[in-house]
Design a protein around this motif. Structure first.
Motif, PDB file in Angstrom:
ATOM      1  N   ARG A  14       0.834  -1.204   0.000  1.00 15.05           N
ATOM      2  CA  ARG A  14       0.000   0.000   0.000  1.00 15.05           C
ATOM      3  C   ARG A  14       0.866   1.251   0.000  1.00 15.05           C
ATOM      4  N   ASN A  15       1.911   1.249   0.816  1.00 16.17           N
ATOM      5  CA  ASN A  15       2.820   2.389   0.855  1.00 16.17           C
ATOM      6  C   ASN A  15       3.483   2.607  -0.504  1.00 16.17           C
ATOM      7  N   SER A  54       3.607   6.869  -0.361  1.00 13.67           N
ATOM      8  CA  SER A  54       3.377   7.655   0.846  1.00 13.67           C
ATOM      9  C   SER A  54       3.165   6.718   2.037  1.00 13.67           C
ATOM     10  N   THR A  55       3.528   7.212   3.209  1.00  6.89           N
ATOM     11  CA  THR A  55       3.216   6.490   4.448  1.00  6.89           C
ATOM     12  C   THR A  55       2.285   7.325   5.318  1.00  6.89           C
ATOM     13  N   HIS A  67      10.976  12.366   2.290  1.00 11.36           N
ATOM     14  CA  HIS A  67      11.710  13.366   1.514  1.00 11.36           C
ATOM     15  C   HIS A  67      10.899  13.875   0.324  1.00 11.36           C
ATOM     16  N   TYR A  68       9.672  13.372   0.169  1.00 12.11           N
ATOM     17  CA  TYR A  68       8.821  13.779  -0.941  1.00 12.11           C
ATOM     18  C   TYR A  68       7.465  14.200  -0.399  1.00 12.11           C
ATOM     19  N   PRO A  69       6.747  15.055  -1.137  1.00  8.53           N
ATOM     20  CA  PRO A  69       5.420  15.465  -0.683  1.00  8.53           C
ATOM     21  C   PRO A  69       4.513  14.252  -0.551  1.00  8.53           C
ATOM     22  N   GLN A  70       3.771  14.229   0.538  1.00 11.73           N
ATOM     23  CA  GLN A  70       2.873  13.109   0.774  1.00 11.73           C
ATOM     24  C   GLN A  70       1.632  13.236  -0.083  1.00 11.73           C
TER      25      GLN A  70
END
Length: 253
Positions: A174-175, A180-181, A235-238
């Motif tokens: 899923r992540n 995203s988490t 480190h990246y936009p969620q």
């Protein structure tokens, strides 16, 4: 003081440590579900908890108990399975009652319908009990017939612990899909990691069947992979999550 004079103290301490480790093995797996149970009961909302977690853990622990009849292992591991089955049945009972009470004008579904489209989405707790008893009866009978086959017994043991070891994979996938988490409890992942590490060390030190050690290591690797996702995706936009999720309920210690 001579080294032999400390034996009266060391022996009881070693026994206490042994009892403590055994107790942690028996009850450690159900600890995360206590606050989950209380939260569902308090809010009367079970949407955040996936009952498929109960399904997987019920299957895994029923198979583990059957494996015990073919190859006796540590008693704490057997009791762990019994306690986990009871816990999952209690979770199912609560989730079913809450979900049904919140549904209006929805057709009632039962296990006796044998409709795969609604498998594990029944309206009464007794339907889940019937399913569990049916699975236990069928697998128990097959185990009884093949109990003399070492290949069958070892395969049964592997399926039991492998099923439980795969609980973290849906969360990992899923992540990856969402990149995203977001919404995932990092504290819970750390609890998974510490619990799985403890279990694996316990398996190795107590010379449990090799299936336990291998799948314990697999669980630890999955936990590490999820923690790496947390680090990488931070480190990246969620990306926004389209639905409410409760990842903490997708894994057991």
């Amino acid at each position: 003081m001579e080294p032999g004079g400390l034996e009266w103290l060391l022996v009881p301490m070693q026994q206490l440590v042994s009892w403590g480790a055994a107790g942690a093995m028996v009850f450690g797996g159900v600890v995360p579900y206590i606050p989950q149970y209380r939260d569902i009961r308090r809010t009367q909302n079970a949407e955040g908890f996936s009952t498929y977690v109960c399904l997987v853990l019920l299957v895994a622990n029923i198979l583990r108990i059957l494996f015990w009849f073919g190859r006796r292992f540590e008693s704490p591991l057997l009791w762990q399975s019994i306690i986990m089955i009871i816990t999952m049945l209690l979770m199912l009972k609560l989730c079913t009652e809450v979900r049904v009470s919140n549904e209006l004008n929805v057709k009632r579904r039962s296990f006796a319908d044998f409709d795969l489209n609604y498998f594990w989405h029944w309206s009464k707790f007794t339907d889940y009990v019937q399913c569990v008893l049916t699975f236990t009866g069928v697998t128990g009978y097959i185990t009884y017939l093949w109990l003399d086959s070492s290949l069958f017994v070892e395969t049964l043991g592997f399926l039991a612990v492998f099923t439980e070891a795969m609980l973290g994979v849906p969360q990992l996938y899923r992540n990856y899909q969402n990149r995203s988490t977001e919404g995932m409890s990092i504290k819970m992942v750390l609890m998974w990691s510490s619990g799985d590490t403890f279990k694996t060390v316990y398996f190795i030190l107590n010379q449990a069947p090799f299936q336990f050690s291998i799948c314990g290591l697999l669980q630890v690797f999955v936990d590490i992979a999820i923690l790496l996702q947390v680090y990488f995706y931070s480190h990246y936009p969620q990306k926004p999550v389209s639905h409410t999720a409760h990842p903490a309920s997708t894994k057991a210690l």
